[in-house]
Design a protein around this motif. Structure first.
Motif, PDB file in Angstrom:
ATOM      1  N   VAL A  89      12.025  67.316   6.771  1.00 58.56           N
ATOM      2  CA  VAL A  89      11.857  65.955   7.293  1.00 58.56           C
ATOM      3  C   VAL A  89      10.451  65.478   6.950  1.00 58.56           C
ATOM      4  O   VAL A  89       9.468  66.173   7.240  1.00 58.56           O
ATOM      5  N   ILE A  90      10.371  64.304   6.326  1.00 57.81           N
ATOM      6  CA  ILE A  90       9.065  63.743   5.973  1.00 57.81           C
ATOM      7  C   ILE A  90       8.904  62.368   6.621  1.00 57.81           C
ATOM      8  O   ILE A  90       9.894  61.714   6.983  1.00 57.81           O
ATOM      9  N   ARG A  91       7.672  61.943   6.770  1.00 58.50           N
ATOM     10  CA  ARG A  91       7.392  60.613   7.317  1.00 58.50           C
ATOM     11  C   ARG A  91       6.199  60.006   6.574  1.00 58.50           C
ATOM     12  O   ARG A  91       5.236  60.717   6.295  1.00 58.50           O
ATOM     13  N   PHE A  92       6.289  58.733   6.233  1.00 59.03           N
ATOM     14  CA  PHE A  92       5.152  58.071   5.588  1.00 59.03           C
ATOM     15  C   PHE A  92       5.108  56.602   5.959  1.00 59.03           C
ATOM     16  O   PHE A  92       6.104  56.036   6.405  1.00 59.03           O
ATOM     17  N   GLN A  93       3.935  56.008   5.763  1.00 59.77           N
ATOM     18  CA  GLN A  93       3.730  54.596   6.073  1.00 59.77           C
ATOM     19  C   GLN A  93       3.688  53.821   4.762  1.00 59.77           C
ATOM     20  O   GLN A  93       2.847  54.086   3.908  1.00 59.77           O
ATOM     21  N   ALA A  94       4.582  52.839   4.623  1.00 63.79           N
ATOM     22  CA  ALA A  94       4.762  52.129   3.353  1.00 63.79           C
ATOM     23  C   ALA A  94       3.704  51.035   3.207  1.00 63.79           C
ATOM     24  O   ALA A  94       4.018  49.840   3.160  1.00 63.79           O
ATOM     25  N   ASN A  95       2.450  51.457   3.099  1.00 67.27           N
ATOM     26  CA  ASN A  95       1.334  50.493   3.094  1.00 67.27           C
ATOM     27  C   ASN A  95       0.891  50.120   1.685  1.00 67.27           C
ATOM     28  O   ASN A  95      -0.243  49.701   1.483  1.00 67.27           O
TER      29      ASN A  95
END
Ligand SMILES: *[C@@H]1O[C@H](CO)[C@@H](O)[C@H](O)[C@H]1NC(C)=O
Ligand SMILES: *[C@@H]1O[C@H](CO)[C@@H](O)[C@H](O)[C@H]1NC(C)=O
Ligand SMILES: *[C@@H]1O[C@H](CO)[C@@H](O)[C@H](O)[C@H]1NC(C)=O
Ligand SMILES: *[C@@H]1O[C@H](CO)[C@@H](O)[C@H](O)[C@H]1NC(C)=O
Ligand SMILES: *[C@@H]1O[C@H](CO)[C@@H](O)[C@H](O)[C@H]1NC(C)=O
Ligand SMILES: *[C@@H]1O[C@H](CO)[C@@H](O)[C@H](O)[C@H]1NC(C)=O
Ligand SMILES: *[C@@H]1O[C@H](CO)[C@@H](O)[C@H](O)[C@H]1NC(C)=O
Ligand SMILES: *[C@@H]1O[C@H](CO)[C@@H](O)[C@H](O)[C@H]1NC(C)=O
Ligand SMILES: *[C@@H]1O[C@H](CO)[C@@H](O)[C@H](O)[C@H]1NC(C)=O
Ligand SMILES: [Cu+2]
Length: 571
Positions: free
Chosen positions: A520-526
């Motif tokens: 499971v990965i998480r990132f901020q689409a900035n």
């Protein structure tokens, strides 16, 4: 006391001002070059005639300008693997995603800034199969000159690669037509196969070390298809960064490194004066077993003062590498690492999630054309997919996907990449491996998932047992992501969410999704742009194990993607 604090502050300020941002400029001439390995001369594509290619050194905060001049007979693009490319998506490089190819005799200048990251990254061709020989290290030094660990005596790039016995473009033209696989002939350390291969006794990487000193190995897995285990006989390592992000120092005597990943590894020359092999061999899983290169590459670490002529001369000590399918060793290494909280550029995990995606990763089959001869399983061609969509590059549409987005051109891609697989089944049941119900891919598609600017995205990558359960190194362009958890079996949100590390997870750009398991990965689409997501095993990438995130512009000019540079290649 006060005075010394003052002097320290002054000296520090001087150091910082001396280290102010600079522009690092390079010219890359892409050209054919005859290179001899394993007794045979082969013509390969290189940058500036070098294999591996030239090393780029920058400091965090620098601007980078690379003029790429294509004097090879092939189309090419260059990707700066792991560089965030904040508001500079036009410089990212994957063919047909962010740009059209630089054709023979044409050129393109890549311009971008390197900010908010430091450590070891790399660059490689992102066009066809040229990355097999067109790659090199991209090293981001701390702007202050200070590491969050004692300064090593020397820094040494270790590029792990592989060698194909022939012209890779020709080999793959055949491979993709027949739909099968063709293993490499050798693995390499900094381009050299080492003494276990024919004619390669004198083509072995050699590292001379001074007793008692600590070395920073800047390790990159540039191999085309294989995960690797790496060891140095009788020495241990301390891993301090991965994918250019600092980690809690991790002591180990073995490194597992997937294609696309990098690791900053300290090693101390603290053994008796002598010579020791450094060796790398593949980590491959999957039942039925896949065809792969089973060889081992070796380099040698030689202590200063060691004399091969001396009486007590002995052969270099050989490290004992694990069996090629030793998943417990790989899993222990990958899952036991945390980020170094408070280190430069440390990023906390975003806690509010806007987009949840569940993506299955499959190896599949594509039906052999009626008039064709195919040599994959069941006489078909290998294929691959994410959520049962097998990606195809938009060749011949006149625009790259990023240009199509920027100029509102329709017909190049669609925005309906699914958030879930079309059918839910027991993804990791070994019995489904050759079940024709799941084996065949749907037609090829070019689908993106649109993301609002600065939204937080969580993705569960679920490996499946279709064909065989392999470990897939999933790479995301344009961002690093937090790896919240990884394990074996089918992911179950209620059961598995307590495994999430929301405090200090590792922050990287390529995650080796466990064979028969999930991550499971998480990132901020900035960062607005078209960001390729793909397996970094190139066979799988070529078969369609890819998708794209289209991140929209933010509300202001400074949060929007600028127009393309004037020299962006045209299709
Ligand atoms: C290495 O050389 C030997 C003898 O010349 C030959 O029999 C063998 O097939 C070669 N191996 C490879 C992998 O080329
Ligand atoms: C070889 O001999 C030298 C000098 O006697 C000694 O310093 C060194 O440690 C010895 N090396 C090994 C591998 O035994
Ligand atoms: C060095 O490694 C070899 C095997 O690689 C092992 O047999 C030997 O015991 C090791 N020596 C020491 C001092 O650890
Ligand atoms: C790493 O492994 C050790 C020993 O098994 C364990 O105590 C520790 O909690 C693990 N750390 C992480 C982050 O998994
Ligand atoms: C099969 O036929 C198609 C369409 O007629 C043609 O484009 C293709 O080149 C043929 N393939 C082979 C392997 O002959
Ligand atoms: C593309 O469409 C958007 C929204 O419809 C518009 O704001 C933008 O100006 C258009 N861009 C170009 C280059 O035509
Ligand atoms: C993939 O899509 C094809 C065609 O739509 C369908 O027949 C097949 O069952 C799907 N497979 C999986 C695993 O979802
Ligand atoms: C993105 O969102 C975060 C909060 O999740 C906020 O702190 C940050 O300022 C936002 N960035 C931009 C460029 O809007
Ligand atoms: C090279 O790139 C151009 C422009 O994208 C494309 O039209 C052409 O088909 C490509 N050639 C090859 C051999 O892929
Ligand atoms: Cu893969």
């Amino acid at each position: 006391m006060k005075l010394s604090v003052f002097w320290f502050a002054w000296a520090f300020a001087l150091l910082v001002s001396m280290a102010s941002a600079a522009t690092v400029e390079h010219t890359f001439i892409v050209q054919n070059k005859a290179v001899t390995r394993l007794c045979k001369e082969r013509v390969i594509v290189t940058v500036n005639g070098l294999y591996p290619g030239p090393r780029i050194d920058v400091r965090e905060g620098d601007a980078v300008i690379v003029h790429v001049i294509n004097k090879s007979p092939y189309n090419i693009t260059i990707h700066w693997h792991g560089v965030f490319q904040l508001f500079s998506a036009w410089a990212d490089g994957p063919e047909y995603i962010t740009q059209c190819n630089i054709r023979p005799q044409k050129s393109y200048t890549y311009k971008f800034n390197v900010i908010q990251q430091e450590g070891t990254l790399w660059w490689h061709a992102h066009s066809g199969v040229l990355r097999a020989t067109v790659h090199g290290a991209f090293i981001i030094h701390p702007r202050s000159g200070l590491f969050p660990f004692p300064k090593p005596y020397k820094q040494v790039p270790i590029i792990l690669g592989d060698w194909y016995d022939g012209n890779v473009v020709d080999i793959y033209q055949q491979v993709l037509l027949l739909g099968d696989v063709r293993p490499s002939a050798a693995y390499t350390i900094n381009g050299l196969p080492g003494d276990l291969y024919n004619c390669s006794r004198n083509q072995m990487f050699k590292l001379k070390v001074r007793p008692g000193k600590t070395y920073l190995l800047r390790m990159i897995n540039a191999a085309f298809n294989n995960n690797l285990f790496v060891k140095i006989a009788n020495h241990s390592f301390t891993v301090v960064a991965m994918d250019a992000s600092y980690i809690e120092p991790y002591a180990t005597d073995i490194i597992t490194i997937a294609p696309g990943q990098s690791a900053d590894v300290l090693f101390k020359a603290n053994q008796p004066i002598g010579s020791y092999y450094m060796a790398a061999s593949p980590y491959v899983v999957g039942q039925p077993e896949v065809l792969f290169d089973t060889t081992t590459t070796r380099g040698i670490v030689v202590y200063e003062g060691y004399k091969t002529s001396s009486k007590n001369y002995s052969k270099p000590i050989v490290p004992i590498l694990p069996h090629f399918n030793d998943t417990p060793i790989a899993h222990k290494f990958f899952s036991n690492i945390t980020s170094l909280m408070g280190a430069p550029h440390w990023v906390p995990v975003p806690l509010e999630v806007d987009e949840h995606m569940f993506i299955t990763i499959n190896i599949n089959l594509e039906r052999c054309p009626k008039n064709g001869t195919c040599q994959g399983v069941f006489g078909q061609k290998f294929s691959a997919s994410m959520n049962n969509e097998s990606f195809v590059h938009p060749v011949g549409k006149g625009y790259s996907m990023l240009e199509a987005s920027f100029y509102n051109v329709s017909g190049v891609y669609t925005t309906d990449f699914p958030d879930k697989p079309p059918i839910i089944f027991d993804f990791t049941d070994p019995k489904i491996a050759l079940d024709t119900k799941y084996l065949f891919t749907p037609p090829k598609s070019t689908k993106v998932k649109k993301l609002k600017f600065n939204s937080t995205v969580e993705v569960v990558f679920q490996n499946t047992q279709i064909m065989n359960a392999q470990s897939h190194p999933m790479h995301l362009h344009g961002f690093s992501f937090h790896v919240l958890a990884q394990d074996f079996g089918n992911f179950d949100y209620t059961k598995d969410k307590h495994k999430f590390n929301l405090v200090n997870p590792i922050f990287r750009n390529t995650i080796a999704v466990p064979a028969g398991g999930w991550a499971v990965i998480r990132f901020q689409a900035n960062n607005p742009g078209m960001w390729f997501v793909h397996c970094h095993v190139d066979d799988h990438q070529l078969w369609g194990l890819d998708m794209v995130f289209e991140v929209e512009n933010g509300p202001t000019p400074s949060t929007s993607l600028p127009p393309p540079p004037a020299d962006l290649p045209k299709c």
